[in-house]
Design a protein around this motif. Structure first.
Motif: not given
Length: 199
Positions: A142-148, A169-183
């Motif tokens: 339930d903690e987005p930073a921990w998951v990413c 300051e890389s969190f949002e970029r990381c989320v978008n990257f992970l979402h694209t790669v994993i999906n």
């Protein structure tokens, strides 16, 4: 503060754990000092960099240890925070030390549709990798930073790419990257865990 430095071909972010088998004398000494002191810095091994080490490292503490059947020392370490390393020194036995200053990583984040999907992916990966899952008896899905952070550690990416997500300051970029790669990845067999053996 001054910390011993252990450069390895991996990256660990705050909250992350890894299991290491230790047998080289200089790192046995590092472990002995870490148990009674402030831990040590687990940095990313960069062969072309000065001191073969990244400037950003994980400040880790030893949370468990055991002696294996082959006589080697096994330790579990957990990252408490990120630190910036400067003023490296090399001792006679080859053990590195450096001045370490704590730096902020990602702030607490609110869940979104993307991070909820990433949490589901991480849960599936954990179920397929029991050795890795065992390091986290209480996963924080339930903690987005921990998951990413755990996904960055697991992904088979170059160290240089992973270090981009060690920046504060890389969190949002990381989320978008992970979402694209994993999906976009149909085969989760890429996410494999092996007990790490480093000297």
């Amino acid at each position: 503060m001054r910390l011993g430095v252990f450069p390895l071909p991996l990256i660990l972010l705050p909250g992350g754990k890894t299991r290491l088998r230790i047998f080289e004398p200089r790192y046995i000494r590092l472990v002995k000092q870490a148990v009674t002191g402030e831990g040590f810095a687990l940095s990313s091994y960069l062969p072309e960099a000065e001191n073969n080490s990244s400037e950003l490292a994980a400040w880790v503490e030893i949370v468990d240890f055991s002696i294996l059947e082959d006589g080697l020392l096994s330790i579990d370490v957990q990252a408490q925070s990120m630190v910036k390393l400067t003023q490296f020194e090399l001792e006679n036995d080859g053990l590195r030390f450096a001045s370490a200053k704590q730096v902020k990583h990602w702030a607490s984040q609110t869940s979104s549709d993307k991070t909820k999907l990433l949490a589901q992916s991480l849960s599936r990966f954990f179920s397929k990798i029991p050795e890795y899952e065992s390091l986290y008896p209480s996963p924080k899905y339930d903690e987005p930073a921990w998951v990413c952070a755990r996904l960055v550690e697991l992904l088979p990416l170059s160290i240089e790419r992973k270090l981009q997500f060690a920046q504060p300051e890389s969190f949002e970029r990381c989320v978008n990257f992970l979402h694209t790669v994993i999906n976009g990845e149909k085969n989760s067999d890429l996410f494999q865990f092996q007990t790490r053996n480093y000297n």
